[in-house]
Design an enzyme around this catalytic site. Structure first.
Site, PDB file in Angstrom:
ATOM      1  N   GLU A  71       0.980  -1.122  -0.071  1.00 22.04           N
ATOM      2  CA  GLU A  71       0.024   0.014  -0.059  1.00 22.04           C
ATOM      3  C   GLU A  71       1.123   1.229  -0.151  1.00 22.04           C
ATOM      4  O   GLU A  71       1.720   1.260   0.656  1.00 22.04           O
ATOM      5  CB  GLU A  71      -0.827   0.058   1.407  1.00 22.04           C
ATOM      6  CG  GLU A  71      -1.666   1.418   1.183  1.00 22.04           C
ATOM      7  CD  GLU A  71      -2.825   1.263   2.476  1.00 22.04           C
ATOM      8  OE1 GLU A  71      -3.695   2.089   2.327  1.00 22.04           O
ATOM      9  OE2 GLU A  71      -2.216   0.701   3.411  1.00 22.04           O
ATOM     10  N   CYS A 114      -5.704  -2.669   2.698  1.00 25.70           N
ATOM     11  CA  CYS A 114      -5.515  -2.456   4.291  1.00 25.70           C
ATOM     12  C   CYS A 114      -6.950  -2.459   4.911  1.00 25.70           C
ATOM     13  O   CYS A 114      -7.264  -3.718   5.177  1.00 25.70           O
ATOM     14  CB  CYS A 114      -4.861  -1.073   4.279  1.00 25.70           C
ATOM     15  SG  CYS A 114      -4.168  -0.804   5.962  1.00 25.70           S
ATOM     16  N   LYS A 174      -9.692   1.832  -2.594  1.00 24.37           N
ATOM     17  CA  LYS A 174      -9.943   1.223  -1.401  1.00 24.37           C
ATOM     18  C   LYS A 174     -11.468   1.718  -1.198  1.00 24.37           C
ATOM     19  O   LYS A 174     -11.988   3.059  -1.040  1.00 24.37           O
ATOM     20  CB  LYS A 174      -9.030   2.329  -0.402  1.00 24.37           C
ATOM     21  CG  LYS A 174      -9.011   1.725   1.032  1.00 24.37           C
ATOM     22  CD  LYS A 174      -7.976   2.439   1.870  1.00 24.37           C
ATOM     23  CE  LYS A 174      -7.693   1.811   3.081  1.00 24.37           C
ATOM     24  NZ  LYS A 174      -6.577   2.449   3.726  1.00 24.37           N
TER      25      LYS A 174
END
Length: 283
Positions: free
Chosen positions: A50, A160, A119
């Protein structure tokens, strides 16, 4: 399944735990160098961490953001083609129509962009006295699921904080994914508590392989990443894991093992869909 005759049951996965600096061009050069090294070691799917081209932080995102296609993704496309691999480009801050996203671009062995995952779940947390972070100060959330096909299996993507949401992994499993990949940068509070636990939970619940790629730890950074990039089997075993320093984690993924586990414990045919369901609201 149309691919059945050509599907290969084993392949090598590489996770690049890159030491990220504040110099974008240096991050790109070193990332591409490590991708070449991983490909030379036989990796067919390679994943960067990331925020691999920029320090992680709300003040950095606007400064380092770029369009896709753009400088960083152009380099990824070129190195994927040069090495003839599937390259999961960790994530970068993406600018599009005045909004910023935390975005993972995936490239195929011909250098083509296969999918772009923005995301979905923004990292807004407050653990008093320990950590407060608000991605939503500068970032907007994505709004679509992201999968891509390889000659080995279908792969589902998260970034994440997406790892904490079991429903996303369940949708991916429903859609035939056998490997879930989450570039991610947990921190020194959430990392030791939940990083491995969440990966093992997602893997066992959905009988899939789960892989995470973290930046290497930099104790001088404003946000200190946990490191420990990891691969977990559908049985919940940790197959490979990194320490905190820059390194490449290799793992040979065996899809026959996944099929055996699903046969031995056939949860997919045993779900009580008359009582509950996890359903996708969008394609």
């Amino acid at each position: 399944m149309a691919l059945a005759g050509r599907v290969m049951a084993t392949f090598r996965l590489a996770l690049i735990q890159l030491q990220v600096s504040s110099v974008k061009s240096d991050n790109l050069t070193r990332a591409c160098g490590l991708v070449r090294e991983a490909a030379a070691q036989g990796a067919k799917i390679v994943c960067l961490p990331e925020c691999f081209n920029s320090p992680y932080g709300t003040n950095y995102f606007p400064q380092y953001a770029e369009k896709i296609p753009g400088e960083s993704t152009q380099k990824l496309s070129e190195v994927a083609k040069e090495c003839s691999i599937y390259l999961i480009g960790g994530s970068i801050p993406e600018e599009d129509a005045g909004k910023l996203y935390n975005t993972c671009a995936v490239f195929g062995p011909d250098g083509a962009l296969l999918v772009k995952h923005r995301k979905l779940h923004l990292f807004d947390i407050d653990v008093p006295g320990k950590i407060t972070f608000q991605e939503s100060k500068t970032l907007s959330p994505g709004d679509s699921f992201s999968t891509f096909d390889t000659p080995y299996c279908r792969v589902g993507l998260g970034i994440c904080y997406d790892l904490r949401f079991a429903e996303l992994a369940q949708i991916y499993a429903q859609r035939g994914c056998q490997l879930l990949v989450y570039p991610g940068a947990f921190n020194l509070i959430t990392g030791p508590a939940h990083w491995e636990l969440l990966q093992r939970g997602r893997a066992v619940d959905n009988q899939v392989y789960v892989a995470t790629a973290s930046p290497a730890r930099d104790d001088k950074a404003s946000y200190v990443a946990w490191g420990h990039s990891t691969v977990v089997t559908p049985w919940g075993e940790v197959l490979a894991t990194a320490g905190t320093e820059e390194m490449i984690v290799y793992s040979d993924i065996d899809l026959k093992k996944l099929a055996e586990i699903r046969q031995q414990i056939p949860i997919f045919s045993q779900k009580r869909l008359d009582l509950y369901a996890v359903e996708a609201k969008k394609p």
